[in-house]
Enzyme design. Sequence first.
Site, PDB file in Angstrom:
ATOM      1  N   ARG A   1      26.575  32.241 -67.286  1.00  0.00           N
ATOM      2  CA  ARG A   1      28.005  32.291 -66.937  1.00  0.00           C
ATOM      3  C   ARG A   1      28.305  33.451 -65.976  1.00  0.00           C
ATOM      4  NH1 ARG A   1      32.413  36.205 -67.368  1.00  0.00           N
ATOM      5  NH2 ARG A   1      34.347  35.041 -67.533  1.00  0.00           N
TER       6      ARG A   1
ATOM      7  N   THR B   1      41.176  42.299 -63.534  1.00  0.00           N
ATOM      8  CA  THR B   1      40.491  42.312 -64.819  1.00  0.00           C
ATOM      9  C   THR B   1      41.221  41.395 -65.801  1.00  0.00           C
ATOM     10  OG1 THR B   1      39.868  43.649 -66.734  1.00  0.00           O
ATOM     11  CG2 THR B   1      41.711  44.463 -65.431  1.00  0.00           C
TER      12      THR B   1
ATOM     13  N   THR C   1      36.053  45.769 -67.811  1.00  0.00           N
ATOM     14  CA  THR C   1      35.635  45.724 -66.422  1.00  0.00           C
ATOM     15  C   THR C   1      36.270  46.886 -65.660  1.00  0.00           C
ATOM     16  OG1 THR C   1      35.391  43.362 -66.495  1.00  0.00           O
ATOM     17  CG2 THR C   1      36.108  44.251 -64.389  1.00  0.00           C
TER      18      THR C   1
ATOM     19  N   ASP D   1      34.892  36.024 -62.649  1.00  0.00           N
ATOM     20  CA  ASP D   1      35.615  36.167 -61.387  1.00  0.00           C
ATOM     21  C   ASP D   1      35.175  37.371 -60.566  1.00  0.00           C
ATOM     22  OD1 ASP D   1      36.728  37.672 -63.604  1.00  0.00           O
ATOM     23  OD2 ASP D   1      38.283  38.336 -62.208  1.00  0.00           O
TER      24      ASP D   1
ATOM     25  N   GLY E   1      38.102  35.860 -66.926  1.00  0.00           N
ATOM     26  CA  GLY E   1      37.642  35.492 -65.593  1.00  0.00           C
ATOM     27  C   GLY E   1      37.919  34.066 -65.160  1.00  0.00           C
TER      28      GLY E   1
HETATM   29  N1  ASP Z   1      37.002  39.422 -65.561  1.00  0.00           N
HETATM   30  C1  ASP Z   1      35.789  39.710 -66.280  1.00  0.00           C
HETATM   31  C2  ASP Z   1      35.017  38.422 -66.497  1.00  0.00           C
HETATM   32  O1  ASP Z   1      35.624  37.428 -66.840  1.00  0.00           O
HETATM   33  C3  ASP Z   1      36.015  40.333 -67.609  1.00  0.00           C
HETATM   34  C4  ASP Z   1      36.918  41.539 -67.643  1.00  0.00           C
HETATM   35  O2  ASP Z   1      37.792  41.709 -66.815  1.00  0.00           O
HETATM   36  O3  ASP Z   1      36.721  42.378 -68.545  1.00  0.00           O
HETATM   37  O4  ASP Z   1      33.814  38.436 -66.391  1.00  0.00           O
END
Ligand code: ASP
Length: 325
Positions: free
Chosen positions: A218, A241, A190, A221, A244
């Site tokens: 789904r 990141t 992310t 966050d 989530g």
């Molecule tokens: N926080 C992101 C999610 O859960 C994933 C990530 O940070 O790579 O969708």
Amino acid sequence: MKNKAPKYLLAIHGGVGTILKENMNAEKELAYKQVLTLALTRGEMVLQKNGTALEATEAAIKVMEDSILFNAGKGSVFTHEGKIEMDASIMDGKNLDAGAVAGVCNIKNPISAALKVLQESGHILLMGKGAEQFALQHHCKFEDDEYFRSDDRWDQLQLAKESQGVWLDHSGEHKSATATVENGGLKLGTVGAVALDLEGNIAAATSTGGMTNKKFGRIGDTPIIGAGTYANNNTCAVSCTGHGEYFIKNVVAYDVAALMEYKKYSLEEAVNYVIHKKLNDQQAEAGLIALDSKGNYSICFNTEGMYRGVVRQGEAIKVAIYKEV
Ligand code: ASP
């Protein structure tokens, strides 16, 4: 007494995870660092011209969304059904205005769609087809499925399906054997940005493809204000990141701000408490970038590495990947 004008500041991340030097080579490292540097350069150009923190975060994130190396925009991971569904959000610390899109397909830069939601919709969070329709009406660029597709992402989905896992796009063991920089493999994370502009306003923004093999629509966050993204001039701007679900149930980005507001923690104390105490205790892979309107910043993670960078007015751009820096 001399009147101290604020200096601009921009920090970015490209995700946390098991990012080990031994799994890298000089060429891969360079590729990541080049994109991080370009993202900071584009964001800095906005701030130099007295642009807003909000615009600077969008500019920086667009560069990472356009790169195949990160799990956002072009480099997004696949859902269980083999689709690309993206989430993004952006928040203005000056007035708490926010915009977000969730579960959107084919939008080239979801962060720009999120900014349009903030500016033009009268709402905060739009999802799915409705968000796409809104983005189209507001002249956001769209790309076909092929633009987002990469063989490595596809292989990653097949492996995730075999093991019935839902994977964070972060850890080395999740990569397909064929992953290389050229084919878009070993893409991690992310992306996010936080900025302080010359007017003293702050902003935060985050964009992602979510988790590989995610099902049933789904949403993580990233598009949830207060969980993956938060900004308030009185406290801080935060972009997160990691896994989530933990960020949603701990309302992480707002938690950092709340510790500053109610417990009078410094930025550094608040960030350290949330990452190294709260999320560590829950064994959540986690990282975040944060800054305040006084020009303090913090980049914090509990994993092996985090793609990250920072630039402050009058100083050189700094980028880093592993734990040591
Ligand atoms: N926080 C992101 C999610 O859960 C994933 C990530 O940070 O790579 O969708």
